[in-house]
Design a protein around this motif. Structure first.
Motif, PDB file in Angstrom:
ATOM      1  N   LYS A 139      10.444  -3.965  -5.641  1.00  0.00           N
ATOM      2  CA  LYS A 139      10.859  -3.176  -4.472  1.00  0.00           C
ATOM      3  C   LYS A 139      10.390  -3.828  -3.174  1.00  0.00           C
ATOM      4  CE  LYS A 139      10.493   1.237  -6.889  1.00  0.00           C
ATOM      5  NZ  LYS A 139       9.727   2.485  -6.950  1.00  0.00           N
ATOM      6  N   LEU A 140       9.158  -4.263  -3.178  1.00  0.00           N
ATOM      7  CA  LEU A 140       8.582  -4.879  -1.982  1.00  0.00           C
ATOM      8  C   LEU A 140       9.306  -6.187  -1.640  1.00  0.00           C
ATOM      9  CD1 LEU A 140       6.440  -4.918   0.220  1.00  0.00           C
ATOM     10  CD2 LEU A 140       4.874  -5.949  -1.430  1.00  0.00           C
ATOM     11  N   VAL A 170      -2.929  11.699  -2.172  1.00  0.00           N
ATOM     12  CA  VAL A 170      -2.873  10.563  -1.255  1.00  0.00           C
ATOM     13  C   VAL A 170      -2.380  10.935   0.137  1.00  0.00           C
ATOM     14  CG1 VAL A 170      -2.580   8.885  -3.115  1.00  0.00           C
ATOM     15  CG2 VAL A 170      -0.562   9.880  -2.029  1.00  0.00           C
ATOM     16  N   ASP A 171      -1.963  12.177   0.338  1.00  0.00           N
ATOM     17  CA  ASP A 171      -1.429  12.566   1.645  1.00  0.00           C
ATOM     18  C   ASP A 171      -2.452  12.311   2.740  1.00  0.00           C
ATOM     19  OD1 ASP A 171       0.953  13.342   0.505  1.00  0.00           O
ATOM     20  OD2 ASP A 171       0.411  15.457   0.373  1.00  0.00           O
ATOM     21  N   GLY A 172      -1.965  11.710   3.829  1.00  0.00           N
ATOM     22  CA  GLY A 172      -2.817  11.439   4.978  1.00  0.00           C
ATOM     23  C   GLY A 172      -3.526  10.094   4.937  1.00  0.00           C
ATOM     24  N   LEU A 173      -3.467   9.382   3.823  1.00  0.00           N
ATOM     25  CA  LEU A 173      -4.115   8.065   3.755  1.00  0.00           C
ATOM     26  C   LEU A 173      -3.282   7.044   4.522  1.00  0.00           C
ATOM     27  CD1 LEU A 173      -5.346   7.807   0.047  1.00  0.00           C
ATOM     28  CD2 LEU A 173      -6.649   8.429   2.094  1.00  0.00           C
ATOM     29  N   TYR A 203       0.840  -1.201   0.000  1.00  0.00           N
ATOM     30  CA  TYR A 203       0.000   0.000   0.000  1.00  0.00           C
ATOM     31  C   TYR A 203       0.880   1.257   0.000  1.00  0.00           C
ATOM     32  CZ  TYR A 203      -3.461   3.310   1.916  1.00  0.00           C
ATOM     33  OH  TYR A 203      -4.277   4.392   2.140  1.00  0.00           O
ATOM     34  N   GLU A 204       1.888   1.283   0.870  1.00  0.00           N
ATOM     35  CA  GLU A 204       2.778   2.449   0.953  1.00  0.00           C
ATOM     36  C   GLU A 204       3.524   2.676  -0.361  1.00  0.00           C
ATOM     37  OE1 GLU A 204       2.908   4.725   3.370  1.00  0.00           O
ATOM     38  OE2 GLU A 204       1.337   3.588   4.392  1.00  0.00           O
ATOM     39  N   TYR A 205       4.032   1.618  -0.954  1.00  0.00           N
ATOM     40  CA  TYR A 205       4.710   1.751  -2.253  1.00  0.00           C
ATOM     41  C   TYR A 205       3.735   2.243  -3.324  1.00  0.00           C
ATOM     42  CZ  TYR A 205       9.104  -0.441  -0.819  1.00  0.00           C
ATOM     43  OH  TYR A 205      10.312  -0.722  -0.227  1.00  0.00           O
ATOM     44  N   GLY A 206       2.524   1.714  -3.309  1.00  0.00           N
ATOM     45  CA  GLY A 206       1.507   2.165  -4.268  1.00  0.00           C
ATOM     46  C   GLY A 206       1.169   3.632  -4.087  1.00  0.00           C
ATOM     47  N   LEU A 207       1.046   4.070  -2.826  1.00  0.00           N
ATOM     48  CA  LEU A 207       0.778   5.491  -2.557  1.00  0.00           C
ATOM     49  C   LEU A 207       1.889   6.372  -3.102  1.00  0.00           C
ATOM     50  CD1 LEU A 207      -0.619   5.825   1.092  1.00  0.00           C
ATOM     51  CD2 LEU A 207      -1.885   5.827  -1.062  1.00  0.00           C
ATOM     52  N   GLU A 208       3.122   5.938  -2.922  1.00  0.00           N
ATOM     53  CA  GLU A 208       4.253   6.738  -3.405  1.00  0.00           C
ATOM     54  C   GLU A 208       4.203   6.880  -4.923  1.00  0.00           C
ATOM     55  OE1 GLU A 208       7.094   9.337  -3.581  1.00  0.00           O
ATOM     56  OE2 GLU A 208       6.165   8.654  -1.716  1.00  0.00           O
ATOM     57  N   THR A 209       3.870   5.810  -5.621  1.00  0.00           N
ATOM     58  CA  THR A 209       3.733   5.876  -7.082  1.00  0.00           C
ATOM     59  C   THR A 209       2.641   6.861  -7.469  1.00  0.00           C
ATOM     60  OG1 THR A 209       4.510   3.611  -7.371  1.00  0.00           O
ATOM     61  CG2 THR A 209       3.173   4.533  -9.155  1.00  0.00           C
ATOM     62  N   ALA A 250      -0.518   1.126 -10.126  1.00  0.00           N
ATOM     63  CA  ALA A 250       0.463   1.502  -9.108  1.00  0.00           C
ATOM     64  C   ALA A 250       0.863   0.287  -8.271  1.00  0.00           C
ATOM     65  CB  ALA A 250      -0.096   2.605  -8.208  1.00  0.00           C
ATOM     66  N   LEU A 251      -0.103  -0.530  -7.894  1.00  0.00           N
ATOM     67  CA  LEU A 251       0.220  -1.706  -7.087  1.00  0.00           C
ATOM     68  C   LEU A 251       0.854  -2.809  -7.920  1.00  0.00           C
ATOM     69  CD1 LEU A 251      -2.729  -1.482  -4.664  1.00  0.00           C
ATOM     70  CD2 LEU A 251      -0.325  -1.552  -4.038  1.00  0.00           C
ATOM     71  N   TYR A 252       0.489  -2.901  -9.173  1.00  0.00           N
ATOM     72  CA  TYR A 252       1.136  -3.855 -10.069  1.00  0.00           C
ATOM     73  C   TYR A 252       2.630  -3.526 -10.164  1.00  0.00           C
ATOM     74  CZ  TYR A 252       2.349  -6.366 -14.345  1.00  0.00           C
ATOM     75  OH  TYR A 252       2.956  -7.177 -15.266  1.00  0.00           O
ATOM     76  N   ARG A 253       2.921  -2.252 -10.318  1.00  0.00           N
ATOM     77  CA  ARG A 253       4.333  -1.829 -10.386  1.00  0.00           C
ATOM     78  C   ARG A 253       5.067  -2.181  -9.098  1.00  0.00           C
ATOM     79  NH1 ARG A 253       5.355   4.123 -11.893  1.00  0.00           N
ATOM     80  NH2 ARG A 253       7.450   3.323 -11.662  1.00  0.00           N
TER      81      ARG A 253
END
Length: 151
Positions: free
Chosen positions: A143-144, A32-35, A18-24, A134-137
């Motif tokens: 990275k994960l 996405v800030d604050g999610l 989730y965090e990696y997806g948010l960054e993308t 984003a999550l596929y990436r």
């Protein structure tokens, strides 16, 4: 790693995805800030309706519970046909938890008019495409997995 002999902490794994997806998405200008990852928001086995931004079986639009009247107006006697992948997403793996949480939270932000991405309004389906990509990436770029291996 779903359906394998490996036991893993779903909240930790999906939380990091989730965090990696948010960054993308943040890099693409998505608000996405604050999610924060909320593993209690969705469970495996639910169905998402990409046309309306709803979670079926739990009867939610974004993170808001739908009223009985809203459900009846939107769906009536409609039959969910999972072969229609353009509309329905079956959350059949634990990996789909982070995707669904992120999507439902961003549906709320889309409804609030917080999106300034691209040249105009985006649909719930386009939003799902952004989240899914984003999550596929996150998984494909490794990275994960690289982070987990370092533990």
């Amino acid at each position: 790693m779903d359906y394998t002999l490996i036991h893993y902490d779903v909240n930790a794994w999906e939380g990091r995805a989730y965090e990696y997806g948010l960054e993308t998405l943040r890099q693409q200008g998505v608000p996405v800030d604050g999610l924060r990852f909320d593993p209690d928001l969705v469970i495996r086995g639910l169905i998402m309706d990409k046309e309306y931004g709803n979670l079926i079986k739990r009867a939610m639009h974004g993170t808001r519970m739908l009223s009985w009247q809203e459900i009846r107006e939107l769906y009536g006697r409609e039959v969910v046909n999972l072969r229609n992948e353009g509309r329905w997403v079956f959350l059949n793996t634990l990996f789909s938890v982070s995707e669904a949480v992120m999507y439902m939270q961003l549906v709320d932000r889309l409804d609030l008019g917080m999106f300034q991405v691209g040249a105009g309004n985006i649909s719930y389906q386009a939003l799902y495409g952004m989240v899914s990509k984003a999550l596929y990436r996150t998984h494909v770029e490794g990275k994960l997995k690289a982070e987990i291996i370092q533990w």
